[in-house]
Design a protein around this motif. Structure first.
Motif, mmCIF file in Angstrom:
data_model
loop_
_atom_site.group_PDB
_atom_site.id
_atom_site.type_symbol
_atom_site.label_atom_id
_atom_site.label_comp_id
_atom_site.label_asym_id
_atom_site.label_seq_id
_atom_site.Cartn_x
_atom_site.Cartn_y
_atom_site.Cartn_z
ATOM 1 N N GLY A 142 56.078 41.689 -16.958
ATOM 2 C CA GLY A 142 56.708 41.578 -18.264
ATOM 3 C C GLY A 142 56.677 40.180 -18.866
ATOM 4 N N HIS A 143 55.883 39.289 -18.291
ATOM 5 C CA HIS A 143 55.929 37.890 -18.739
ATOM 6 C C HIS A 143 54.560 37.309 -19.060
ATOM 7 N N GLY A 144 53.651 37.279 -18.098
ATOM 8 C CA GLY A 144 52.355 36.680 -18.387
ATOM 9 C C GLY A 144 51.546 36.353 -17.149
ATOM 10 N N VAL A 145 50.410 35.706 -17.364
ATOM 11 C CA VAL A 145 49.423 35.420 -16.319
ATOM 12 C C VAL A 145 49.510 33.955 -15.908
ATOM 13 N N PHE A 146 49.404 33.708 -14.609
ATOM 14 C CA PHE A 146 49.128 32.379 -14.079
ATOM 15 C C PHE A 146 47.720 32.440 -13.522
ATOM 16 N N ALA A 147 46.837 31.598 -14.040
ATOM 17 C CA ALA A 147 45.436 31.543 -13.600
ATOM 18 C C ALA A 147 45.158 30.139 -13.078
ATOM 19 N N ILE A 148 44.429 30.066 -11.972
ATOM 20 C CA ILE A 148 44.127 28.762 -11.384
ATOM 21 C C ILE A 148 42.626 28.532 -11.310
ATOM 22 N N GLY A 149 42.266 27.262 -11.218
ATOM 23 C CA GLY A 149 40.870 26.895 -11.058
ATOM 24 C C GLY A 149 40.760 25.451 -10.627
ATOM 25 N N ALA A 150 39.568 25.056 -10.282
ATOM 26 C CA ALA A 150 39.319 23.655 -9.947
ATOM 27 C C ALA A 150 39.445 22.789 -11.186
ATOM 28 N N SER A 151 39.209 23.382 -12.353
ATOM 29 C CA SER A 151 39.259 22.681 -13.635
ATOM 30 C C SER A 151 39.948 23.576 -14.657
ATOM 31 N N LEU A 152 40.285 23.001 -15.809
ATOM 32 C CA LEU A 152 40.857 23.821 -16.879
ATOM 33 C C LEU A 152 39.865 24.870 -17.350
ATOM 34 N N GLU A 153 38.603 24.527 -17.394
ATOM 35 C CA GLU A 153 37.600 25.503 -17.808
ATOM 36 C C GLU A 153 37.592 26.711 -16.872
ATOM 37 N N GLU A 154 37.632 26.465 -15.579
ATOM 38 C CA GLU A 154 37.639 27.571 -14.617
ATOM 39 C C GLU A 154 38.916 28.401 -14.744
ATOM 40 N N ALA A 155 40.065 27.747 -14.882
ATOM 41 C CA ALA A 155 41.322 28.480 -15.045
ATOM 42 C C ALA A 155 41.303 29.301 -16.342
ATOM 43 N N TYR A 156 40.707 28.754 -17.396
ATOM 44 C CA TYR A 156 40.584 29.467 -18.664
ATOM 45 C C TYR A 156 39.722 30.728 -18.505
ATOM 46 N N ILE A 157 38.615 30.589 -17.802
ATOM 47 C CA ILE A 157 37.743 31.750 -17.566
ATOM 48 C C ILE A 157 38.493 32.834 -16.807
ATOM 49 N N VAL A 158 39.255 32.430 -15.801
ATOM 50 C CA VAL A 158 40.040 33.402 -15.019
ATOM 51 C C VAL A 158 41.064 34.090 -15.928
ATOM 52 N N ALA A 159 41.789 33.324 -16.754
ATOM 53 C CA ALA A 159 42.781 33.909 -17.661
ATOM 54 C C ALA A 159 42.124 34.891 -18.628
ATOM 55 N N CYS A 160 40.955 34.527 -19.156
ATOM 56 C CA CYS A 160 40.218 35.426 -20.060
ATOM 57 C C CYS A 160 39.799 36.703 -19.354
ATOM 58 N N MET A 161 39.345 36.571 -18.125
ATOM 59 C CA MET A 161 38.869 37.737 -17.382
ATOM 60 C C MET A 161 40.015 38.695 -17.063
ATOM 61 N N VAL A 162 41.183 38.157 -16.719
ATOM 62 C CA VAL A 162 42.346 39.026 -16.466
ATOM 63 C C VAL A 162 42.683 39.816 -17.726
ATOM 64 N N GLU A 163 42.727 39.137 -18.867
ATOM 65 C CA GLU A 163 43.060 39.823 -20.113
ATOM 66 C C GLU A 163 41.995 40.853 -20.478
ATOM 67 N N HIS A 164 40.726 40.513 -20.314
ATOM 68 C CA HIS A 164 39.635 41.451 -20.608
ATOM 69 C C HIS A 164 39.750 42.694 -19.720
ATOM 70 N N SER A 165 39.953 42.491 -18.435
ATOM 71 C CA SER A 165 40.051 43.628 -17.513
ATOM 72 C C SER A 165 41.280 44.478 -17.811
ATOM 73 N N ALA A 166 42.394 43.846 -18.176
ATOM 74 C CA ALA A 166 43.595 44.602 -18.533
ATOM 75 C C ALA A 166 43.369 45.392 -19.824
ATOM 76 N N MET A 167 42.650 44.793 -20.774
ATOM 77 C CA MET A 167 42.349 45.487 -22.027
ATOM 78 C C MET A 167 41.481 46.719 -21.754
#
Length: 182
Positions: A149-174
């Motif tokens: 009910g709140h949101g995603v925490f995505a991690i990566g070695a860099s902000l770019e990697e964490a951003y890709i992970v966050a995008c992928m979670v949202e895409h897969s959930a959609m």
């Protein structure tokens, strides 16, 4: 690129891609032994350098009062993982998935299944010790978790990697919501 400018760039990307909006979500990265994290109440698409707060990686400090209310959670994640950056979104499809499904989220799309694997859904109030414990435990074995009910925490070695992970979670959930499963 300077860490603050990189955080500003990814703040704009998060809002423009619909992963968060208004005063919601936060970004952090490790820099010179400190956690750089967005300030409480900041709007990620309008970040300024003075809204990036340096806090201790190892213990609470006076600057925590200026930083995101999720600083405790970020600190616990850095302590339990090898992450160099964390992005926390309030992405709508991932939040809906966490409300509608009981157990961990299993992406149905090929990319999500391969790239993410199982995404834990965790419990805990915003900024709480319980959330810090549950999210850091989940992320010790996964690239992302969804707080129910709140949101995603995505991690990566860099902000770019964490951003890709966050995008992928949202895409897969959609995809899961479009298909009508869960």
């Amino acid at each position: 690129m300077q860490p603050e400018k990189e955080m500003m760039r990814f703040g704009r990307k998060l809002v423009s891609s619909g992963l968060t909006y208004a005063h919601f979500g936060n970004i952090s990265l490790l820099s010179q032994g400190m956690i750089l994290i967005t300030s409480t109440g900041s709007m990620l698409d309008q970040l300024t350098p003075d809204q990036v707060i340096a806090v201790s990686k190892s213990a609470p400090c006076p600057e925590d009062a200026l930083a995101s209310c999720e600083t405790l959670v970020h600190r616990a994640i850095y302590d339990k993982t090898s992450a160099g950056a964390i992005i926390h979104t309030h992405s709508p499809y991932a939040v809906a998935t966490s409300i509608l499904e009981e157990g961990p989220f299993e992406p149905m799309d090929g990319e999500g299944a391969r790239f993410l694997g199982t995404v834990p859904i965790v419990e805990g109030e915003m900024g709480s010790r319980t959330l810090a414990k549950n999210a850091s435990n989940a992320l010790s074995g996964s690239r992302a978790c969804i707080v129910r009910g709140h949101g995603v925490f995505a991690i990566g070695a860099s902000l770019e990697e964490a951003y890709i992970v966050a995008c992928m979670v949202e895409h897969s959930a959609m995809i899961r919501r479009i298909v009508g499963v869960g």
